[in-house]
Motif scaffolding. Structure first.
Motif, PDB file in Angstrom:
ATOM      1  N   ARG A  74      16.990  -7.117  55.197  1.00  0.00           N
ATOM      2  CA  ARG A  74      15.891  -6.911  56.149  1.00  0.00           C
ATOM      3  C   ARG A  74      16.086  -5.653  56.977  1.00  0.00           C
ATOM      4  O   ARG A  74      15.136  -5.108  57.526  1.00  0.00           O
ATOM      5  CB  ARG A  74      15.762  -8.139  57.057  1.00  0.00           C
ATOM      6  N   ARG A  75      17.317  -5.186  57.062  1.00  0.00           N
ATOM      7  CA  ARG A  75      17.603  -3.942  57.777  1.00  0.00           C
ATOM      8  C   ARG A  75      17.544  -2.730  56.856  1.00  0.00           C
ATOM      9  O   ARG A  75      17.934  -1.635  57.248  1.00  0.00           O
ATOM     10  CB  ARG A  75      18.983  -4.043  58.444  1.00  0.00           C
ATOM     11  N   GLY A  76      17.067  -2.964  55.640  1.00  0.00           N
ATOM     12  CA  GLY A  76      16.865  -1.865  54.711  1.00  0.00           C
ATOM     13  C   GLY A  76      18.079  -1.469  53.906  1.00  0.00           C
ATOM     14  O   GLY A  76      18.074  -0.419  53.250  1.00  0.00           O
ATOM     15  N   LEU A  77      19.122  -2.292  53.908  1.00  0.00           N
ATOM     16  CA  LEU A  77      20.341  -1.955  53.177  1.00  0.00           C
ATOM     17  C   LEU A  77      20.311  -2.558  51.776  1.00  0.00           C
ATOM     18  O   LEU A  77      19.802  -3.658  51.559  1.00  0.00           O
ATOM     19  CB  LEU A  77      21.567  -2.473  53.930  1.00  0.00           C
ATOM     20  N   LYS A  78      20.871  -1.813  50.833  1.00  0.00           N
ATOM     21  CA  LYS A  78      20.967  -2.271  49.443  1.00  0.00           C
ATOM     22  C   LYS A  78      22.345  -2.900  49.254  1.00  0.00           C
ATOM     23  O   LYS A  78      23.364  -2.208  49.249  1.00  0.00           O
ATOM     24  CB  LYS A  78      20.740  -1.096  48.489  1.00  0.00           C
ATOM     25  N   VAL A  79      22.338  -4.221  49.115  1.00  0.00           N
ATOM     26  CA  VAL A  79      23.573  -5.004  49.118  1.00  0.00           C
ATOM     27  C   VAL A  79      23.874  -5.507  47.712  1.00  0.00           C
ATOM     28  O   VAL A  79      22.993  -6.028  47.028  1.00  0.00           O
ATOM     29  CB  VAL A  79      23.475  -6.200  50.082  1.00  0.00           C
ATOM     30  N   GLY A  80      25.125  -5.368  47.290  1.00  0.00           N
ATOM     31  CA  GLY A  80      25.599  -5.991  46.068  1.00  0.00           C
ATOM     32  C   GLY A  80      26.609  -7.075  46.415  1.00  0.00           C
ATOM     33  O   GLY A  80      27.256  -7.029  47.462  1.00  0.00           O
ATOM     34  N   VAL A  81      26.743  -8.056  45.538  1.00  0.00           N
ATOM     35  CA  VAL A  81      27.646  -9.179  45.772  1.00  0.00           C
ATOM     36  C   VAL A  81      28.609  -9.297  44.599  1.00  0.00           C
ATOM     37  O   VAL A  81      28.202  -9.188  43.427  1.00  0.00           O
ATOM     38  CB  VAL A  81      26.874 -10.506  45.939  1.00  0.00           C
ATOM     39  N   VAL A  82      29.891  -9.514  44.894  1.00  0.00           N
ATOM     40  CA  VAL A  82      30.870  -9.776  43.850  1.00  0.00           C
ATOM     41  C   VAL A  82      31.525 -11.123  44.091  1.00  0.00           C
ATOM     42  O   VAL A  82      31.614 -11.595  45.223  1.00  0.00           O
ATOM     43  CB  VAL A  82      31.949  -8.675  43.763  1.00  0.00           C
ATOM     44  N   SER A  83      31.976 -11.729  43.003  1.00  0.00           N
ATOM     45  CA  SER A  83      32.579 -13.056  43.066  1.00  0.00           C
ATOM     46  C   SER A  83      33.586 -13.195  41.941  1.00  0.00           C
ATOM     47  O   SER A  83      33.510 -12.492  40.922  1.00  0.00           O
ATOM     48  CB  SER A  83      31.506 -14.137  42.946  1.00  0.00           C
ATOM     49  N   ARG A  84      34.511 -14.111  42.127  1.00  0.00           N
ATOM     50  CA  ARG A  84      35.442 -14.455  41.056  1.00  0.00           C
ATOM     51  C   ARG A  84      34.724 -15.203  39.947  1.00  0.00           C
ATOM     52  O   ARG A  84      35.105 -15.141  38.783  1.00  0.00           O
ATOM     53  CB  ARG A  84      36.588 -15.296  41.642  1.00  0.00           C
ATOM     54  N   GLY A  85      33.675 -15.953  40.289  1.00  0.00           N
ATOM     55  CA  GLY A  85      32.941 -16.707  39.281  1.00  0.00           C
ATOM     56  C   GLY A  85      33.614 -18.004  38.891  1.00  0.00           C
ATOM     57  O   GLY A  85      33.653 -18.376  37.715  1.00  0.00           O
ATOM     58  N   TYR A  86      34.115 -18.744  39.897  1.00  0.00           N
ATOM     59  CA  TYR A  86      34.790 -20.014  39.615  1.00  0.00           C
ATOM     60  C   TYR A  86      33.848 -20.983  38.894  1.00  0.00           C
ATOM     61  O   TYR A  86      32.681 -21.105  39.234  1.00  0.00           O
ATOM     62  CB  TYR A  86      35.273 -20.661  40.912  1.00  0.00           C
ATOM     63  N   ALA A 130      34.361  -5.857  39.191  1.00  0.00           N
ATOM     64  CA  ALA A 130      33.012  -6.304  39.542  1.00  0.00           C
ATOM     65  C   ALA A 130      32.318  -5.281  40.432  1.00  0.00           C
ATOM     66  O   ALA A 130      31.133  -4.982  40.254  1.00  0.00           O
ATOM     67  CB  ALA A 130      33.074  -7.665  40.233  1.00  0.00           C
ATOM     68  N   VAL A 131      33.054  -4.732  41.408  1.00  0.00           N
ATOM     69  CA  VAL A 131      32.482  -3.704  42.280  1.00  0.00           C
ATOM     70  C   VAL A 131      32.080  -2.486  41.464  1.00  0.00           C
ATOM     71  O   VAL A 131      30.985  -1.928  41.634  1.00  0.00           O
ATOM     72  CB  VAL A 131      33.484  -3.309  43.381  1.00  0.00           C
ATOM     73  N   ALA A 132      32.942  -2.058  40.558  1.00  0.00           N
ATOM     74  CA  ALA A 132      32.640  -0.892  39.727  1.00  0.00           C
ATOM     75  C   ALA A 132      31.391  -1.120  38.881  1.00  0.00           C
ATOM     76  O   ALA A 132      30.581  -0.206  38.680  1.00  0.00           O
ATOM     77  CB  ALA A 132      33.839  -0.562  38.838  1.00  0.00           C
ATOM     78  N   ALA A 133      31.213  -2.347  38.389  1.00  0.00           N
ATOM     79  CA  ALA A 133      30.026  -2.657  37.587  1.00  0.00           C
ATOM     80  C   ALA A 133      28.758  -2.553  38.419  1.00  0.00           C
ATOM     81  O   ALA A 133      27.727  -2.068  37.946  1.00  0.00           O
ATOM     82  CB  ALA A 133      30.161  -4.056  36.988  1.00  0.00           C
ATOM     83  N   LEU A 134      28.819  -3.001  39.673  1.00  0.00           N
ATOM     84  CA  LEU A 134      27.649  -2.884  40.549  1.00  0.00           C
ATOM     85  C   LEU A 134      27.320  -1.424  40.826  1.00  0.00           C
ATOM     86  O   LEU A 134      26.155  -1.021  40.810  1.00  0.00           O
ATOM     87  CB  LEU A 134      27.909  -3.618  41.866  1.00  0.00           C
ATOM     88  N   LEU A 135      28.336  -0.635  41.090  1.00  0.00           N
ATOM     89  CA  LEU A 135      28.112   0.775  41.391  1.00  0.00           C
ATOM     90  C   LEU A 135      27.561   1.515  40.173  1.00  0.00           C
ATOM     91  O   LEU A 135      26.722   2.416  40.309  1.00  0.00           O
ATOM     92  CB  LEU A 135      29.412   1.422  41.863  1.00  0.00           C
ATOM     93  N   ALA A 136      28.004   1.144  38.985  1.00  0.00           N
ATOM     94  CA  ALA A 136      27.493   1.775  37.771  1.00  0.00           C
ATOM     95  C   ALA A 136      26.052   1.374  37.487  1.00  0.00           C
ATOM     96  O   ALA A 136      25.300   2.117  36.856  1.00  0.00           O
ATOM     97  CB  ALA A 136      28.384   1.405  36.588  1.00  0.00           C
ATOM     98  N   ARG A 137      25.685   0.194  37.986  1.00  0.00           N
ATOM     99  CA  ARG A 137      24.332  -0.322  37.747  1.00  0.00           C
ATOM    100  C   ARG A 137      23.282   0.445  38.515  1.00  0.00           C
ATOM    101  O   ARG A 137      22.164   0.641  38.048  1.00  0.00           O
ATOM    102  CB  ARG A 137      24.291  -1.802  38.144  1.00  0.00           C
ATOM    103  N   GLY A 138      23.629   0.875  39.733  1.00  0.00           N
ATOM    104  CA  GLY A 138      22.622   1.556  40.535  1.00  0.00           C
ATOM    105  C   GLY A 138      23.101   1.806  41.947  1.00  0.00           C
ATOM    106  O   GLY A 138      24.279   1.642  42.267  1.00  0.00           O
ATOM    107  N   ASP A 139      22.162   2.163  42.802  1.00  0.00           N
ATOM    108  CA  ASP A 139      22.462   2.555  44.177  1.00  0.00           C
ATOM    109  C   ASP A 139      22.802   1.332  45.025  1.00  0.00           C
ATOM    110  O   ASP A 139      21.981   0.422  45.179  1.00  0.00           O
ATOM    111  CB  ASP A 139      21.253   3.290  44.756  1.00  0.00           C
ATOM    112  N   ILE A 140      24.011   1.298  45.576  1.00  0.00           N
ATOM    113  CA  ILE A 140      24.482   0.199  46.417  1.00  0.00           C
ATOM    114  C   ILE A 140      25.015   0.787  47.718  1.00  0.00           C
ATOM    115  O   ILE A 140      25.812   1.723  47.711  1.00  0.00           O
ATOM    116  CB  ILE A 140      25.595  -0.617  45.725  1.00  0.00           C
TER     117      ILE A 140
END
Length: 333
Positions: A74-86, A130-140
């Motif tokens: 809502r503040r206009g930020l592009k947020v990505g989320v990473v998880s271990r995926g339990y 996981a972080v690298a995959a998000l960054l490769a996907r697009g603008d975060i």
């Protein structure tokens, strides 16, 4: 039984105490090894906010992740989320997750987060990947990690700890004699402490979970909780009694309450066998994402929203936003 041991009500915790000492020594050495540079940790090119806990079991962490992502969006930020995926097992990692990704691959919580927020989500045992995959996907602009407080291989800019306000830290001992992954003194080094239910202490942020209308898994029809009759309640979360208590607070007294292990893999046959004629099944939203592929007409789930209150909420959000803005400015200088 485990609750009695971890709370100190059962003397059996004394038998596990030597193992807790070993756990504590090992976990402390791991943390120190990263802090002193004996082991390498990776800094992402964008700010990282960790949302984790000090104890095992469900504390309400995932609703906080969803709340924070939505607030920052809502503040206009592009947020990505990473998880271990339990609870999930993919053929290869990192795995980019959408609301349609099978939970058998990604785990239930990442799929739920993607479904509720629309944010890009990635899972991997090594969160750096996981972080690298998000960054490769697009603008975060920044990354929020679902859990990972003790994953020191990934450097972080802010740490937020979620506490179960009713159980807090039990007997205070490390696993397995107690519920602690790290001792309570670790709170002195984090940026915010959020308390789910119970009573907050000085500088803690109060959190409560608010239930919406029940949603039918098959049709997505919504209905007031009070309209459901002959309810069988089930929950496969870290602390199932919290869900059952929520129902009772809304006037629903289930005819049966069934607790499954956290991240339990369900089948249609297993769940259909829980119901007699005329009964309906009511589950958590986290359970529902695992059951949507074989949902039946009399299956419902209850979505909840985290509400955070107190004077520290606005400064927390502003601090994270300013962190991102500063980082973006420094990156362009």
């Amino acid at each position: 039984m485990i609750d009695r041991i971890w709370s100190g009500r059962s003397p059996l915790w004394l038998l596990l105490w030597p193992l807790s000492l070993i756990y504590g020594v090992v976990s402390t050495l791991i943390r120190i090894s990263y802090q002193r540079g004996w082991r390498n940790s990776w800094r992402a090119p964008v700010p990282v906010v960790v949302i984790g806990n000090l104890t095992a079991g469900g504390n309400g962490k995932t609703p906080v992740v969803i709340w924070l992502v939505q607030q920052l969006q809502r503040r206009g930020l592009k947020v990505g989320v990473v998880s271990r995926g339990y609870g999930g097992k993919a053929e290869r990692y990192p795995l980019l997750v959408t609301a349609e990704t099978p939970t058998a691959q990604a785990g239930d919580e990442p799929v739920l987060i993607a479904q509720r927020t629309g944010a890009p989500v990635a899972v991997a045992p090594k969160r750096r990947e996981a972080v690298a995959a998000l960054l490769a996907r697009g603008d975060i602009d920044l990354v929020v990690t679902d859990d990972g407080l003790q994953h020191y291989a990934l450097q972080r800019d802010r740490e937020i700890v979620v506490i179960d306000g009713m159980r807090r830290f039990g007997n205070g001992w490390w696993l397995p004699a107690g519920p602690m992954r790290e001792r309570a003194a670790r709170l002195n080094s984090v940026d915010a402490v959020i308390v789910n239910g119970g009573t907050t202490k000085t500088n803690e942020i109060a959190m409560s979970l608010h239930a919406g209308e029940a949603v039918n898994l098959l049709t997505q029809q919504t209905r007031a909780l009070s309209a459901l009759q002959h309810v069988v309640a089930m929950a496969g979360i870290g602390h199932p009694p919290r869900f059952f208590n929520t129902l009772k607070q809304h006037g629903i007294i289930p005819e049966t309450e069934i607790a499954f292990a956290d991240h339990h893999a369900y089948s249609r046959e297993e769940l259909s066998g829980l119901l007699a004629n005329g009964q309906c099944l009511l589950m958590t939203e986290k359970d529902a994402v695992k059951c949507r592929g074989f949902a039946q007409p009399d299956w419902w789930y209850l979505p909840v929203e985290a509400e955070l209150t107190g004077r520290a909420v606005a400064p927390l959000l502003s601090d994270i936003e300013q962190l991102v803005r500063r980082h973006a400015t420094e990156a362009t200088d």
